[in-house]
Design an enzyme around this catalytic site. Structure first.
Site, PDB file in Angstrom:
ATOM      1  N   LYS A   1       0.862  -1.190   0.000  1.00  0.00           N
ATOM      2  CA  LYS A   1       0.000   0.000   0.000  1.00  0.00           C
ATOM      3  C   LYS A   1       0.893   1.234   0.000  1.00  0.00           C
ATOM      4  O   LYS A   1       1.927   1.247   0.678  1.00  0.00           O
ATOM      5  CB  LYS A   1      -0.911  -0.023   1.235  1.00  0.00           C
ATOM      6  CG  LYS A   1      -1.925   1.124   1.276  1.00  0.00           C
ATOM      7  CD  LYS A   1      -2.879   0.985   2.476  1.00  0.00           C
ATOM      8  CE  LYS A   1      -3.869   2.144   2.549  1.00  0.00           C
ATOM      9  NZ  LYS A   1      -4.799   2.030   3.685  1.00  0.00           N
TER      10      LYS A   1
ATOM     11  N   SER B   1      -9.883   2.540   2.947  1.00  0.00           N
ATOM     12  CA  SER B   1      -8.924   3.229   2.115  1.00  0.00           C
ATOM     13  C   SER B   1      -7.981   2.301   1.353  1.00  0.00           C
ATOM     14  O   SER B   1      -7.332   2.735   0.399  1.00  0.00           O
ATOM     15  CB  SER B   1      -8.093   4.168   2.989  1.00  0.00           C
ATOM     16  OG  SER B   1      -7.267   3.432   3.860  1.00  0.00           O
TER      17      SER B   1
ATOM     18  N   SER C   1     -10.394   0.204   7.097  1.00  0.00           N
ATOM     19  CA  SER C   1      -9.737   0.320   5.792  1.00  0.00           C
ATOM     20  C   SER C   1      -9.111  -0.954   5.244  1.00  0.00           C
ATOM     21  O   SER C   1      -8.707  -0.989   4.084  1.00  0.00           O
ATOM     22  CB  SER C   1      -8.671   1.410   5.833  1.00  0.00           C
ATOM     23  OG  SER C   1      -9.274   2.679   5.790  1.00  0.00           O
TER      24      SER C   1
END
Lengths: 476, 485
Positions: free
Chosen positions: B76, B151, B175
């Site tokens: 990420k 997210s 998330s």
């Protein structure tokens, strides 16, 4: 109308740790800009603070030295504001729960002793430095200092004059060096004071509005700034004006204080507990461990010097003003010389010489063993006090000289042969009958005049103690 | 493209039936094909990935390989990776090349895993749809008109579209779990403090936690073996004993007591999603679990509390983006204040600004007690709710998200509705508990996840319980149409 001055002091003490308070970067002063700025000092994304326990130990030492409460649990908080030399946009400090709570410090102003209460002392990180004009068309930012550990020590508004404020600042300055938590270098900013000053009508309890003089880094400036600020405030009040709470700067060149920002412009720092750091927990065991490792505190040593060595309060204060001076004193004492005499010589002859050459006592060319031997020769009557002073001068420039040989070669050896002294006394008495008569009629001054004559006759080499003693006997 | 699991790749590599260069090349090609449509990656660097793959192959040849050596894992874009562009989904960091590795990245590098790219995300991890990314929204491989969740939507979409077998993710309020649910994946948010936050760009420090996302519980367990562990560089990292999360994954779960909080099945839950969860619970009953009713009475307060605390921390965490030292700086300005204002105005998106404003407000003098302090007190009550619930059950289960993937642009202009996406996930972040989402079925061809909430450090049991479900179900094996072509 007469006015009372009320002063409280916040002191930022830079702690003598090898690395920064929340990172492993070096804290050494004077490196090229930004060479001691690690990724945490620049506040790169993702970096996290890790508390340097050495800084905590310094805070505990200070707490112990000021007889203060040491919090078993304290909290690091973020103080939020924007400034280019504050890389994270917040300073990690302590707010609601500081590591050191209420304590006190005893100060002396001449013969008067006074206790100044300490409100709190907390750990925080220093910011970097902005250098206006360091780069073309802009401001240079040096983050070497960012993250240097500070102990902010806050006093109660217990001081009532510039003299008291300076005495407090000096005492604190001595103490933090004594316990080894700060190098005390004021030019480099290791010890800086913010002074809160207000005035009120003499005798009333209601405090006036205070103004804070920021960032004073010399005792002289502290004194001058307080005088200037006090005078200004009194003038304002006497003209019927009111004082606005403000932060002011002292300009040493003009000798004036000038407002930097008013209360209305003050930041809302939005303090909140730093979620990146756990509460700081300190066990009694840890405190005791540090307590045991600490050297005798100056005020305790002072009392001991007065009690065990019969030093005057003045001398004892002088010896305990600096750890190195005390070390020097005890190193000289080891050789078994009169303590009072050692104190006199250190605080007199040695200090004036060190001052003259701008040296600290650790760098004195005359080492304790040498001074000790010199004083021993006074005590055993080999040389006079004056003779010793002459030798001291010689030894200052060449400490390798052997003292006894030097006494011989300089012809400073005293005449201590009582037969020889008696012969000289007889000679002098014979030639000064008037003085003898005057003495016998009760004029003590005449005795001293006779001693002077005898010393003159011996070309200053007769042992004055012996001269006194023998003369007394002769005249009795 | 093959649909490999991490476990399969690990075996193939160690049995030398393929090489890391070979599979890395396959994935890079698949990314080239798929990513323009899905937008799951912000940065792909073929040379770097292949260089790592070559090193991994050498290691394997020398017999020095670890379980994940040579396996491509996406990171990420919230994790700093040395010499990689690390943007956190923001214009503010559009040019930021990280000079150091986050601990999570370092750990994957140390075992010889291949960084296959940096995945897209909501800006500074603030969002539940991936639509707040400066680098554009991410499309859900199950339906390109829908969002992948957020997210960690980039990580989720990348795995769902088979552009990588696993990815790191982070979870501040859901998330990891919500995108896992919306993309038909398995994702675990560990206990707060179990995985290091060092080098992970902070959103809300007391809530942020990194975790794995993959197709199965087994794969997540393998990733957890790499990710978990005490880190002296993170003061909130916990010195918990090292565990092998794969060790007891095959244990039967007979006698397991599952708590169902009534508040998680109340109004606001899509009835079709509720049915999927109920049938998953039935499956667990068949596996020998017993069901108990529990209550988490302060559930309705978790969103308000979160939207005080998380923005408060964020407003301070994001202060460092001032244009002085790195990242975006406005091109023209009159003075310092002007530089600050323009830089931050240009560098941050709407949602980030909204949260900075909220956070600044709740920490302000005069409001602190009413908002921040009160929220902290309620946070404590929420933890107490869980503590009580765990007295009568081993694990808690319920829906991960109130609905399946929604349409792009559907909620982006209505932040409060968007915030409700995290109604079932936020409380575990506030309590610091581990939470997991695993595929449990479909509604209208869109995946639905069931959430498993464990007690502190109970990740091994959660992975075990998830794996037992996955042994008897195929939901996690479903592939979006066209993902492999």
């Amino acid at each position: 109308m007469s006015w009372d001055v009320v002063i409280g002091i916040e002191t930022h003490v830079q702690l003598q740790t090898k690395t920064k308070i929340f990172s492993g970067a070096s804290t050494a002063f004077g490196a090229e800009p930004n060479t001691q700025a690690c990724i945490l000092s620049i506040a790169l994304p993702g970096t996290l603070p890790v508390l340097n326990y050495e800084a905590v130990q310094c805070a505990i030492k200070f707490g112990l030295a000021t007889n203060a409460e040491i919090a078993s649990r304290s909290i690091f908080a973020r103080k939020n504001y924007f400034y280019p030399d504050l890389p994270k946009g917040y300073q990690i400090s302590q707010y609601e729960l500081p590591v050191v709570g209420k304590g006190s410090l005893e100060i002396e102003i001449g013969d008067i002793k006074k206790t100044v209460r300490i409100t709190r002392a907390h750990l925080e990180e220093d910011a970097g430095k902005s250098s206006h004009g360091a780069v073309q068309n802009g401001t240079g930012i040096d983050l070497n200092r960012a993250g240097t550990p500070l102990l902010e020590i806050v006093s109660e508004p217990d001081m009532t004059s510039a003299a008291e404020a300076v005495a407090y600042a000096k005492k604190l300055h001595e103490l933090v060096q004594w316990i080894g938590i700060c190098d005390g270098n004021m030019q480099e900013g290791s010890f800086r004071c913010d002074i809160n000053v207000s005035v009120k009508r003499a005798g009333t309890d209601k405090l006036g509005t205070r103004r804070e003089i920021k960032n004073l880094n010399s005792f002289k400036f502290i004194e001058q700034a307080i005088h200037a600020e006090t005078q200004w405030q009194i003038e304002m009040l006497e003209e019927g004006k009111t004082i606005q709470q403000a932060t002011v700067l002292f300009n040493p060149e003009t000798g004036e204080t000038r407002a930097m920002r008013s209360k209305e412009e003050a930041n809302d720092y939005r303090y909140f507990p730093d979620p990146d750091l756990l509460p700081l927990e300190i066990s009694d065991e840890k405190i005791n461990q540090i307590k045991e490792s600490m050297t005798e505190l100056p005020h305790l040593m002072k009392a001991r010097l007065e009690r065990d060595y019969q030093l005057s309060s003045y001398d004892a204060s002088g010896i305990t003003s600096d750890k190195h001076v005390a070390d020097y004193f005890f190193a000289t004492l080891k050789e078994g010389v009169e303590p009072k005499q050692i104190a006199n010589w250190i605080l007199g002859q040695l200090f004036s010489k060190l001052n003259e050459h701008n040296l600290s006592i650790e760098h004195s060319p005359i080492k304790p063993q040498v001074l000790s031997l010199l004083l021993k020769r006074i005590q055993d009557g080999t040389i006079s006090n004056n003779g010793a002073k002459q030798l001291f001068e010689k030894l200052w420039t060449n400490s390798d000289l052997e003292i006894d040989a030097l006494i011989e070669s300089e012809g400073l050896k005293q005449v201590s042969d009582s037969g020889l002294i008696e012969t000289m006394i007889d000679e002098v008495l014979k030639n000064n009958q008037t003085m003898v008569d005057e003495y016998r009629s009760g004029k003590e001054k005449a005795f001293n005049a006779l001693v002077g004559q005898i010393m003159k006759a011996s070309k200053g080499k007769a042992n004055p103690g012996q001269v006194n003693e023998l003369l007394r006997k002769k005249l009795s | 493209m093959e649909d490999w699991s991490i476990k399969e790749l690990s075996s193939l590599l160690r049995e030398k039936k393929t090489s890391s260069v070979e599979i890395t090349t396959d994935y890079l090609q698949h990314i080239k094909k798929k990513n323009p449509e899905i937008n799951a990656f912000i940065t792909v660097d073929e040379n770097r990935s292949l260089a790592q793959a070559k090193l991994a192959d050498l290691k394997i040849q020398k017999g020095e390989g670890d379980v994940l050596t040579g396996v491509p894992i996406a990171q990420k874009d919230i994790f700093c990776a040395e010499d990689w562009l690390t943007t956190c989904g923001s214009k503010m960091l559009h040019n930021f090349i990280a000079p150091y590795d986050a601990t999570v990245v370092k750990k994957f590098n140390e075992v010889g895993a291949v960084n296959i790219g940096k995945t897209n995300m909501d800006e500074f991890a603030m969002g539940s749809s991936n639509e707040t990314s400066y680098f554009g929204g991410v499309k859900n491989p199950w339906d390109l008109t829908r969002v992948p969740g957020g997210s960690s939507g980039g990580s989720a979409a990348a795995i769902a579209a088979r552009m990588c077998p696993g990815a790191t993710a982070t979870d501040t309020g859901g998330s990891i779990r919500q995108p896992a649910s919306l993309c038909g994946l398995t994702g675990l948010k560990p206990t707060y403090g179990l995985v290091s936050r060092y080098g992970m760009i902070a959103f809300a420090s007391s809530l942020d936690q990194a975790g794995p996302m993959a197709k199965s519980s087994e794969d997540c367990a393998m990733m957890m073996n790499v990710m978990a562990g005490f880190d002296p560089k993170d003061s909130t990292s916990i010195d918990h004993k090292k565990e092998d999360y794969t060790k007891n994954i095959d244990q039967p779960i007979e006698g397991l007591k599952i708590g169902l909080p009534k508040e998680y099945f109340a109004d606001g839950l899509d009835s079709h999603v509720a049915k999927v969860i109920e049938s998953a619970i039935d499956q667990y009953k068949k596996l020998g679990a017993t069901i108990v009713d529990v209550s988490l009475p302060n559930t309705n307060l978790s969103i308000p509390v979160y939207y005080v605390l998380a923005p408060a921390e964020a407003s301070s965490n994001l202060s460092r983006y001032d244009g002085v030292r790195y990242g975006h700086r406005t091109s023209q300005y009159d003075d310092l204040m002007d530089m600050y204002c323009k830089t931050r105005q240009e560098g941050f998106g709407e949602e980030v600004k909204r949260r900075i404003l909220i956070g600044t407000y709740v920490l302000s003098a005069g409001y602190y007690d009413a908002y921040y302090l009160k929220a902290q007190q309620i946070r404590h009550l929420i933890s107490e709710d869980f503590k009580k619930a765990f007295q009568s059950c081993d694990l808690i289960m319920g829906p991960t998200a109130p609905s399946t993937a929604f349409k792009a642009n559907e909620k982006i202009d209505d932040p409060v509705t968007m915030y409700l996406q995290d109604i079932y996930t936020i409380a575990t972040n506030l309590a610091g508990l581990p939470g997991m989402s695993i595929p449990a079925g479909f509604v209208n061809k869109l995946p639905v996840g069931i959430q498993i909430i464990g007690n502190y450090f109970d990740e091994a049991r959660m992975l075990n319980v998830a794996h037992q479900f996955q042994k008897v179900t195929d939901w996690h094996k479903a592939i979006p149409e066209g993902a492999l072509s």
